[in-house]
Design an enzyme around this catalytic site. Structure first.
Site, PDB file in Angstrom:
ATOM      1  N   CYS A  80     -15.117  -3.988  -1.526  1.00 48.91           N
ATOM      2  CA  CYS A  80     -14.566  -2.928  -0.894  1.00 48.91           C
ATOM      3  C   CYS A  80     -13.003  -3.190  -0.526  1.00 48.91           C
ATOM      4  O   CYS A  80     -12.045  -2.636  -0.739  1.00 48.91           O
ATOM      5  CB  CYS A  80     -15.154  -2.617   0.615  1.00 48.91           C
ATOM      6  SG  CYS A  80     -16.730  -2.113   0.523  1.00 48.91           S
ATOM      7  N   GLU A  81     -12.890  -4.575  -0.272  1.00 50.87           N
ATOM      8  CA  GLU A  81     -11.469  -4.978  -0.238  1.00 50.87           C
ATOM      9  C   GLU A  81     -10.525  -4.762  -1.609  1.00 50.87           C
ATOM     10  O   GLU A  81      -9.495  -4.496  -1.444  1.00 50.87           O
ATOM     11  CB  GLU A  81     -11.198  -6.362   0.370  1.00 50.87           C
ATOM     12  CG  GLU A  81     -10.096  -6.960   0.709  1.00 50.87           C
ATOM     13  CD  GLU A  81     -10.157  -8.516   1.326  1.00 50.87           C
ATOM     14  OE1 GLU A  81     -10.067  -8.525   2.211  1.00 50.87           O
ATOM     15  OE2 GLU A  81     -10.218  -9.293   0.449  1.00 50.87           O
ATOM     16  N   LEU A  82     -11.371  -4.983  -2.668  1.00 55.46           N
ATOM     17  CA  LEU A  82     -10.549  -4.866  -3.904  1.00 55.46           C
ATOM     18  C   LEU A  82     -10.113  -3.389  -4.061  1.00 55.46           C
ATOM     19  O   LEU A  82      -9.121  -3.076  -4.317  1.00 55.46           O
ATOM     20  CB  LEU A  82     -11.439  -5.429  -4.914  1.00 55.46           C
ATOM     21  CG  LEU A  82     -10.889  -5.092  -6.467  1.00 55.46           C
ATOM     22  CD1 LEU A  82      -9.956  -6.304  -6.555  1.00 55.46           C
ATOM     23  CD2 LEU A  82     -12.086  -5.643  -7.310  1.00 55.46           C
TER      24      LEU A  82
END
Length: 347
Positions: A80-82
């Site tokens: 998700c962060e990516l």
């Protein structure tokens, strides 16, 4: 807000800390300019919402590093962060941690220019890119960088070997295991069939004593190509033990022809073959046929007869078709090319 954002798996914290030390000691970046969640004094302040703080941080970030490892790929939060990094970050550099390589890049990383974290050339590129993106006026000199880079390569490589192993199997590894499993299953199946074949052979052999009968039993379990190789090899070996003139007479007999000597033959050879019990004179001074006195010759004739019987009566049409496709002539024992190529006799 902090100009550098480092996206990473918590499980890789030891290596991330070493990379941060490289940025600080090798380039001269302040630790207050670096944001990464696993370091308390550089990560998320107490009382802040985790997701919203990362989102806010990315809006002001000038340069983002993603330390891509197996742990990173197997972390739902990292994925998700990516995605957020890919959307919001102006400049984004993925760093590959072994065993991850370029072929294993997927999702939003597929097609993105990545760097290897333990490549001295790639680290030099990262240094130059960091100085440029952050517009650093007084970065540390090359000597500082080289020293810290060498320390990072040594300590980092050692730390990478001690990173926690993911309990998830990468798809590429799973597919490789599936391929190996299928290959082994085929091999096991082949071994089982061969074992059953051997058991049947042994059972049949236990009921016979004569060596010829044993050979006949063994041939029943061979393919046509295996039987041909066995019979042809036996006949060729036995022919090689006989004088050339005797082989010529045998060839004539298998073609239903009488052998008559001419001026091209040395009478000494014919006479020697007659005295050895290989040949006998028939009607006419120059006509010869094979004798029954020589055991070697008798065994050779029997081997040729077995080969002829197999080729004419026992082999399948598929064998003959394959044979003609792979050879210059049909599988016929009466043909001179067959004797030359497969029996080693120039006729």
């Amino acid at each position: 807000m902090k100009p550098i954002f480092i996206s990473h798996a918590v499980a890789d914290k030891v290596l991330v800390d070493l990379f941060v030390e490289l940025l600080i000691g090798g380039i001269g970046i302040s630790h207050t300019d670096i944001f990464y969640t696993s370091q308390r004094d550089q990560g998320i302040p107490s009382g802040k919402d985790f997701k919203s703080h990362i989102k806010d941080q990315l809006k002001e970030t000038k340069l983002t590093f993603s330390l891509v490892s197996e742990n990173y790929y197997n972390s739902a939060f990292c994925m998700c962060e990516l995605g957020a990094v890919w959307i919001d970050s102006k400049d984004f550099i993925p760093l590959l941690i072994p065993p991850i390589d370029f072929k294993q890049l997927r999702a939003t990383l597929e097609g993105v220019q990545a760097r290897k974290i333990f490549s001295t050339e790639d680290l030099d590129i990262i240094r130059d890119e960091t100085i440029r993106q952050l517009d650093l006026k007084n970065p540390r000199g090359t000597g500082y960088w080289t020293q810290k880079k060498e320390e990072f390569l040594t300590k980092g490589a050692e730390a990478a070997t001690k990173l926690p192993k993911s309990d998830q199997v990468p798809r590429s590894a799973l597919e490789k295991c599936e391929q190996e499993k299928n290959a082994l299953q085929q091999e096991v199946s082949s071994i089982i069939k061969e074992k059953e074949k051997i058991e049947h052979i042994n059972l049949a052999l236990s009921k016979v004593k004569d060596s010829a009968a044993v050979a006949e039993v063994q041939r029943k379990f061979n393919t046509d190509h295996e039987t041909f190789q066995e019979l042809c090899g036996d006949a060729k070996d036995r022919l090689s033990e006989l004088p050339l003139i005797v082989r010529k007479v045998l060839y004539a007999q298998f073609n239903g022809e009488a052998f008559t000597s001419d001026d091209s033959w040395d009478l000494t050879d014919l006479e020697s073959a007659r005295r050895e019990g290989f040949l006998e004179q028939t009607e006419g001074a120059n006509a010869y046929t094979t004798s029954t006195k020589s055991k070697r010759l008798t065994a050779c004739k029997a081997a040729l007869e077995r080969l002829a019987t197999f080729l004419e009566d026992e082999s399948t049409p598929e064998f003959h078709k394959d044979f003609e496709n792979n050879n210059d002539t049909p599988a016929e024992i009466k043909l001179a090319p067959f004797w030359r190529k497969h029996l080693g006799v120039k006729v």
